[in-house]
Design an enzyme around this catalytic site. Sequence first.
Site, short mmCIF file in Angstrom:
data_model
loop_
_atom_site.label_atom_id
_atom_site.label_comp_id
_atom_site.label_asym_id
_atom_site.label_seq_id
_atom_site.Cartn_x
_atom_site.Cartn_y
_atom_site.Cartn_z
N PRO A 188 -4.08 0.52 18.73
CA PRO A 188 -3.79 0.03 17.37
C PRO A 188 -3.94 1.06 16.25
O PRO A 188 -3.67 0.74 15.09
CB PRO A 188 -4.81 -1.10 17.20
CG PRO A 188 -5.90 -0.80 18.15
CD PRO A 188 -5.29 -0.07 19.30
N TYR A 229 -9.21 5.42 7.41
CA TYR A 229 -9.43 5.76 8.82
C TYR A 229 -10.48 6.86 8.86
O TYR A 229 -10.28 7.91 8.23
CB TYR A 229 -8.15 6.30 9.47
CG TYR A 229 -7.07 5.28 9.71
CD1 TYR A 229 -6.18 4.91 8.70
CD2 TYR A 229 -6.91 4.70 10.96
CE1 TYR A 229 -5.17 3.99 8.94
CE2 TYR A 229 -5.89 3.77 11.21
CZ TYR A 229 -5.04 3.43 10.19
OH TYR A 229 -4.04 2.52 10.43
N HIS A 268 0.85 -1.18 0.00
CA HIS A 268 0.00 0.00 0.00
C HIS A 268 0.89 1.23 0.00
O HIS A 268 1.76 1.36 0.85
CB HIS A 268 -0.89 0.03 1.25
CG HIS A 268 -2.00 -0.97 1.23
ND1 HIS A 268 -3.12 -0.86 2.01
CD2 HIS A 268 -2.17 -2.09 0.49
CE1 HIS A 268 -3.93 -1.88 1.76
NE2 HIS A 268 -3.38 -2.64 0.86
N TYR A 297 3.97 6.82 10.11
CA TYR A 297 3.20 5.62 9.76
C TYR A 297 4.08 4.57 9.08
O TYR A 297 4.01 3.38 9.41
CB TYR A 297 2.01 5.98 8.86
CG TYR A 297 0.92 4.93 8.87
CD1 TYR A 297 -0.28 5.13 9.56
CD2 TYR A 297 1.08 3.72 8.21
CE1 TYR A 297 -1.26 4.16 9.60
CE2 TYR A 297 0.10 2.74 8.24
CZ TYR A 297 -1.07 2.96 8.93
OH TYR A 297 -2.04 1.99 8.97
N LYS A 302 1.26 0.13 14.98
CA LYS A 302 2.67 0.07 15.40
C LYS A 302 3.05 -1.17 16.23
O LYS A 302 4.25 -1.47 16.36
CB LYS A 302 3.01 1.32 16.23
CG LYS A 302 3.04 2.60 15.44
CD LYS A 302 4.31 2.69 14.61
CE LYS A 302 4.15 3.53 13.39
NZ LYS A 302 4.25 2.83 12.13
C1 PHB Z 1 -5.68 -4.27 10.63
O1 PHB Z 1 -5.78 -4.48 9.41
O2 PHB Z 1 -5.94 -5.15 11.46
C2 PHB Z 1 -5.28 -2.93 11.11
C3 PHB Z 1 -4.87 -1.97 10.20
C4 PHB Z 1 -4.49 -0.72 10.65
C5 PHB Z 1 -4.54 -0.44 11.99
C6 PHB Z 1 -4.94 -1.39 12.91
C7 PHB Z 1 -5.32 -2.64 12.47
O3 PHB Z 1 -4.19 0.80 12.43
#
Ligand code: PHB
Length: 380
Positions: free
Chosen positions: A277, A185, A57, A369, A281
């Site tokens: 989460p 997000y 990505h 990130y 990280k």
């Molecule tokens: C996930 O795909 O489980 C995932 C992706 C991004 C995050 C947290 C979990 O910030």
Amino acid sequence: MLGRLLELNGIDSVILENRSKDYVIERVRAGVLEQGTVDLMVASGVGDRLHREGLRHDGVWLAFKGDRRHIDFRGLTGQSIVVYGQNEVVKDYIAARESSGHPLHFEISNVSVDQIESATPKVRYHHDGADHELVCDYIAGCDGFHGICRSAIPTTHLHLYEKAYPFAWLGILATAAPSSEELVYALHERGFALFSMRSPQVTRLYLQCSPDEDIAHWPDDRIWHELERRLQTSDGWRLNQGPIFQKGVTPMRSFVADPMRYGNLFLAGDAAHIVPPTGAKGLNLAAADIRVLAHALVTHYKLGNSGELESYSETCLRRIWKAQRFSWWMTSMLHRFGTEADFDYHRQLAELDYVTGSQAGMTSLAENYVGLPIDTDIPV
Ligand code: PHB
């Protein structure tokens, strides 16, 4: 990861796991790998399936007020992330360990550590119907937040820093083709939501819920309805739906134990630190600890120089605190802290507008990130 790096440098280790092999391979957890974690796997000779099946990505989307704004990681930092399940990472390392024949014991019980301040620390455990005692040079406590290693350190020698959040994530896996190529997000009046994926056939989704949320109150229809409300954007982007085959609630916490070493016991990963989460990280921080610890052990055994073991905790914590800051910041920007807090909600919307509209703002998000630099080389 540590066992593999040690093995490639001719250093023996024994890995003890209290769960079964099937459990650790199947338990779905994180899914985003920084380039540094990918590099570690490739250098360790376990990157083949990752190359074939990992999804690269080049950015993520931030959604708010019905708008979707893109953060172009590759354009801003020259780096990308790879979506590949943590349990897939674990599976690849187990396969490598089993093919090289180095000891890896599943379903051990009654584990304890002793004499960690001495030159011969001991691990005692029960396995295959017998009690065992392992005498070693070093113990790596990679046993998670609830593991036994951190609590073996006298509390007078440990500083614990902790922050709780007034919410959790309800997460699902669904058999549905991801409807966006990159993660989304979203901050919505009703709370945070995240669109992610595991493969071209499987979508991973989360929504902010209360910390004591009872999953029984969330039939599939309610979950889809809530996700649709929080994730829909005015550019016409919509979720693909499909059968939900896993549901769970993820707690949110920030936690740091300092120092990450006591005597000849070294803590790594969640045993020493937890991040919420939102910044993806957790797994990557654990991999970074392992890179530093492996390099320090190799330098000790090959060159007789223990300086890096001495500075392990300090080296790791400097970067960990930056990841703590980033994870806290992403979490604070993207979650509702209470429906009354109108001022805070508008401040958050302004922050998202600023971050996604300024080159400096986007670069700051992107470089954190994709992962801040790790000073230590991979020791292979
Ligand atoms: C996930 O795909 O489980 C995932 C992706 C991004 C995050 C947290 C979990 O910030």
